[in-house]
Design a protein around this motif. Structure first.
Motif, PDB file in Angstrom:
ATOM      1  N   UNK A  28      14.766  24.867  20.165  1.00  0.00           N
ATOM      2  CA  UNK A  28      15.847  25.582  20.861  1.00  0.00           C
ATOM      3  C   UNK A  28      16.559  26.554  19.926  1.00  0.00           C
ATOM      4  N   UNK A  29      15.900  26.914  18.842  1.00  0.00           N
ATOM      5  CA  UNK A  29      16.556  27.766  17.842  1.00  0.00           C
ATOM      6  C   UNK A  29      16.617  29.233  18.262  1.00  0.00           C
ATOM      7  N   UNK A  30      15.640  29.708  19.003  1.00  0.00           N
ATOM      8  CA  UNK A  30      15.553  31.129  19.337  1.00  0.00           C
ATOM      9  C   UNK A  30      15.897  31.386  20.800  1.00  0.00           C
ATOM     10  N   UNK A  31      16.826  32.328  21.012  1.00  0.00           N
ATOM     11  CA  UNK A  31      17.220  32.706  22.361  1.00  0.00           C
ATOM     12  C   UNK A  31      17.368  34.221  22.411  1.00  0.00           C
ATOM     13  N   UNK A  69      13.500  25.833  29.520  1.00  0.00           N
ATOM     14  CA  UNK A  69      14.632  25.845  28.593  1.00  0.00           C
ATOM     15  C   UNK A  69      15.556  24.640  28.837  1.00  0.00           C
ATOM     16  N   UNK A  70      15.826  24.347  30.105  1.00  0.00           N
ATOM     17  CA  UNK A  70      16.694  23.214  30.407  1.00  0.00           C
ATOM     18  C   UNK A  70      16.057  21.892  29.975  1.00  0.00           C
ATOM     19  N   UNK A  71      14.740  21.783  30.084  1.00  0.00           N
ATOM     20  CA  UNK A  71      14.077  20.555  29.642  1.00  0.00           C
ATOM     21  C   UNK A  71      14.231  20.380  28.131  1.00  0.00           C
ATOM     22  N   UNK A  72      14.112  21.465  27.366  1.00  0.00           N
ATOM     23  CA  UNK A  72      14.309  21.385  25.916  1.00  0.00           C
ATOM     24  C   UNK A  72      15.737  20.930  25.581  1.00  0.00           C
TER      25      UNK A  72
END
Length: 646
Positions: free
Chosen positions: A440-443, A604-607
Motif C-alpha cells: 500500500x506504499x504507492x498511490x 485497494x480496499x482489500x489491501x
C-alpha cells in the motif's frame, strides 16, 4: 385450563403464519384491518386475540403453518394455563386410553419430531410469566467440562443436581457413568420436564426429580451422594437467610444475605459422602466479595475447596460474565495443602462457543487430573494453571480470583520460554506487517472528484445488492455445531470465534464466499473498519446478532468495492443513536461506477483490510511479549542485557 380469551404475541403470530416477525410488523403498519392489541400486553410486547388473528390470516389468504409442533403451540396457548403444564408433561411418556385433543396433539408432535423438542415447547408455555432473574441455563460444552472434571477424579454412581433446570448436567452425569440421578428445581415445570426427559432417554438409570426450593425445602434431607453437579441461581436476595440462620448445613459459617451462592456451595457439600466431589458453576464475584471472606477461609482451612477455574466470557449465560467452576470435596481423613487455580479467561476466543473449546477443555481437565493425582509439576502450566499452598492464600482478602493467583505463581522456565516464543511470534508479525505495508506504499494523486452515489435501498431494488434476511428456524436435535461470526470478530479482523449451541434456532441462510460482512454496531461515528468480504473460515458460518450480511451480484457490484465504501465518511449519516451507535443498512450510499473501475477500488480496499488485520495482530503480539518480558524481569527469571546500549 384457562378460561380467559387466548392471546398471542407477534412472535407467536409469526410462528403460526410461518413468517418472520418483521413480516408481522409490516402487516400491522400496512393493513388498517389488522387486529388491534388487547389488554394484558405492553408497548414492547403487545398481545392480540388469537381468534381475531386467525380470522384475519384466513381473510388475507395466509395459510397457517400446519406442523404438529405448531398446532401444539396453538392449542397450549388456547387451552392450557402455565400452571397446568407440569401435570400435562407428566402424561407425555405414558399411554392414555382415551386421549384428549391436547394429548393427541402432544403425541403427534412427538412422532413428528422428538420428545426433547416437545418438552421444550411445553416448558416454553409453562415458563410464561415466570421471572428468571439470576437463573441461567448451562451450555452443553460447559456442562460436559464439569462432568469431565468429575470423571477425572472418580466415576460416581449417584449424582445430585439441586438446581437441575432442564437437566443438562444430569444428562452429562449419566454420560460419565452415573446410574442414579437425583434433581430438584424450584419450578415444577422444570422438574417435570427433566424427570420425563431422563426417564425416557435413560431407561436403565434410577431417576428421582422433585419440585421445590432446595435451600428452603430440601427434597433429599440427610441423603448423601457420590457427587453433586450444579449451576445454582446467582445473586438471590430471598434465599432464606433469616429462616435458615441456624441451619445445620452451614458447617463453614453462616452465609450473609448477599452470599446466596455460598449457601448453595454448603448445601452441595452437605449432600456429599466423605471424599465425594461437587462441581459448581459460579459468578466470579463469589471468589472475592468481602462478605464471603469467612466462608472462603473455612473452606480452605478444611481442605474442601480444591480448584477454581476461570472460564472465558461467553462460556455460558450470562455471556457478558467470565464464570468460574469451583471443584469442592467433602473432607475425609486426608488434609489438602494446596489449591489449583486455572485462568483460561485470558485465552483467545469467546467462551464455550469458541472453535478451540475442546482444546481448552482438554487442558483444563489434564491439569486438574494431574493435580488430583498429586503431580503438581504436571498440573502447573505457565500463565495458565498454578498450584498454590493454602497457607499462602490465607491473607486479609482470601481472594480466590484465578488470574491473581496464576500471575503471581511464576514458573521460571515456563515464563522464560513463553517470553522467547512471544518475541519470535512478534518478529513474524512484524515481518508480515512490513510485507503488507509494502503493498500500500504507492498511490496516484488525483484531483477531488465528486462521485455519484445511490443508496443501498436503491441498489437492492435494482438487484445489484441483496440484504440477507435474518429468518431463523429450529435446528434438528442432532444437527452439527456451526461456527458463529460476531460483530466483535469483524472489528478485530479475526474469523468466527463462536459455535452454535444444541437446539438453537439457526438462520436459514449461512454466510457464503463473497458475502460482504458488516458490524451492526459502532462505538463512535467513525469508519466501518470491520467490513470485509467473506472467505476462508467465514464461509458456512452463522452471522451473529451484530452482523449484517450483504450479497452482491458480482457481474454488477464488486464486493470489496462495496465493503470499502461502506466505511466512507459520507456513510456517517447511515448511523444513528447517541450511546450505542447502530447502522441503518438501507441508508448507506455507494458510488455508481463501471465494474472494471469498481474492481480497481476493490483491490485497494482489500489491501487496506489486510493492513488493518496485520496491524492488529502485531499490536496484540507486541503487548503479549512486553507483558511476559516484564513478568520475567520482575520475577527474576529474565535479566536485562549488559551490552551498554541506550
Amino acid at each position: 385450563m384457562s378460561d380467559s380469551t387466548p392471546t398471542v404475541a407477534a412472535a407467536e403470530i409469526a410462528r403460526l403464519a410461518g413468517v418472520t416477525r418483521a413480516t408481522v410488523s409490516n402487516w400491522r403498519r400496512r393493513h388498517a384491518d389488522f387486529p388491534a392489541p388487547v389488554t394484558g400486553g405492553s408497548e414492547a410486547r403487545p398481545l392480540f386475540d388469537l381468534g381475531e388473528v386467525q380470522t384475519w390470516l384466513r381473510g388475507h389468504g395466509v395459510q397457517a403453518a400446519d406442523s404438529p409442533l405448531q398446532r401444539l403451540r396453538t392449542l397450549l396457548r388456547i387451552e392450557v394455563a402455565p400452571t397446568a403444564v407440569p401435570e400435562l408433561i407428566e402424561t407425555v411418556d405414558g399411554t392414555v386410553r382415551k386421549p384428549t385433543a391436547l394429548q393427541s396433539a402432544v403425541r403427534d408432535a412427538v412422532v413428528a419430531t422428538d420428545l426433547r423438542q416437545v418438552l421444550d415447547v411445553l416448558a416454553e408455555r409453562g415458563l410464561d410469566a415466570v421471572p428468571t432473574t439470576g437463573v441461567y441455563a448451562t451450555e452443553r460444552p460447559v456442562a460436559a467440562l464439569m462432568a469431565d472434571l468429575l470423571a477425572a477424579s472418580a466415576t460416581p454412581v449417584s449424582v445430585l443436581d439441586p438446581a437441575c433446570g432442564s437437566g443438562t448436567l444430569l444428562v452429562e452425569a449419566a454420560r460419565i457413568g452415573a446410574t442414579s440421578l437425583a434433581g430438584q428445581d424450584v419450578l415444577p415445570v422444570q422438574a417435570a420436564r427433566t424427570m420425563v426427559l431422563l426417564r425416557s432417554s435413560l431407561p436403565n438409570t434410577k431417576v428421582d426429580v422433585r419440585a421445590g426450593d432446595s435451600l428452603l425445602a430440601d427434597a433429599f434431607p440427610g441423603m448423601e451422594f457420590d457427587a453433586v453437579l450444579a449451576n445454582p441461581p446467582y445473586a438471590q436476595r430471598d434465599w432464606g437467610a433469616t429462616e435458615l440462620a441456624l441451619d445445620v448445613r452451614w458447617e463453614y459459617s453462616v452465609p450473609a444475605r448477599g452470599e446466596s451462592e455460598l449457601a448453595w456451595v454448603q448445601h452441595m457439600l452437605a449432600h456429599l459422602r466423605p471424599g465425594g466431589f461437587a462441581i459448581a458453576l459460579l459468578p466470579p464475584a463469589v471468589a472475592a466479595r468481602t462478605s464471603g471472606r469467612r466462608i472462603r477461609m473455612e473452606l480452605l482451612r478444611a481442605g474442601a475447596l480444591r480448584a477454581v477455574i476461570a472460564l472465558p466470557a461467553g462460556a455460558s449465560t450470562p455471556r457478558q460474565v467470565g464464570l468460574q467452576i469451583w471443584v469442592l470435596c467433602k473432607p475425609d481423613s486426608a488434609h489438602a495443602e494446596s489449591v489449583l487455580f486455572i485462568d483460561s479467561a485470558r485465552l483467545s476466543g469467546h467462551g464455550a462457543a469458541q472453535q478451540d473449546w475442546s482444546v481448552l477443555a482438554e487442558r483444563v481437565v489434564d491439569s486438574w487430573r494431574a493435580f488430583d493425582h498429586g503431580d503438581t509439576d504436571a498440573a502447573t502450566v505457565a500463565d495458565f494453571a498454578a498450584v498454590v499452598r493454602i497457607v499462602d492464600i490465607l491473607d486479609d482478602d482470601i481472594d480466590l480470583t484465578p488470574a491473581r493467583r496464576v500471575r503471581a505463581a511464576v514458573d521460571p522456565v515456563g515464563v522464560a520460554a513463553a517470553a522467547h516464543a512471544a518475541i519470535d511470534l512478534l518478529g513474524e508479525h512484524l515481518a508480515g506487517l512490513r510485507a503488507v505495508a509494502d503493498t500500500v506504499a504507492d498511490w496516484t494523486a488525483t484531483k477531488p472528484t465528486a462521485l455519484h452515489t445511490a443508496t443501498v435501498g436503491d441498489l437492492e431494488r435494482g438487484g445489484a445488492v441483496r440484504l440477507v434476511a435474518t429468518t431463523t428456524e429450529a435446528a434438528a436435535a442432532d444437527a452439527p455445531q456451526r461456527p458463529v461470526l460476531s460483530g466483535r470478530d469483524l472489528l478485530s479482523g479475526r474469523g468466527p470465534s463462536g459455535l452454535t449451541t444444541a437446539g438453537a434456532s439457526l438462520p436459514t441462510e449461512l454466510i457464503r464466499e463473497g458475502d460482504v460482512l458488516v458490524s451492526r454496531f459502532r462505538d463512535d461515528h467513525g469508519a466501518a473498519r470491520g467490513a470485509r468480504v467473506a472467505d476462508g473460515a467465514d464461509v458456512g458460518a452463522v452471522p451473529g446478532a451484530g452482523v449484517i450480511v450483504f450479497r452482491t451480484d458480482p457481474t454488477r457490484m464488486d464486493p470489496w468495492f462495496f465493503a470499502g465504501f461502506i466505511g466512507s465518511p459520507d456513510n456517517a449519516a447511515a448511523m444513528f443513536g447517541s450511546t450505542t451507535i447502530r447502522l441503518d443498512p438501507a441508508r448507506l450510499r455507494i458510488p455508481i461506477l463501471r465494474l472494471d473501475e469498481q474492481q480497481h477500488y476493490g483491490r485497494a480496499f482489500r489491501k487496506l483490510h489486510l493492513l488493518r488485520v496485520a496491524a492488529t495482530q502485531t499490536s496484540e503480539a507486541a503487548l503479549r511479549a512486553a507483558e511476559l518480558i516484564g513478568t520475567g524481569l520482575t520475577a527474576g527469571v529474565l535479566a536485562p542485557t549488559t551490552d551498554g546500549g541506550a
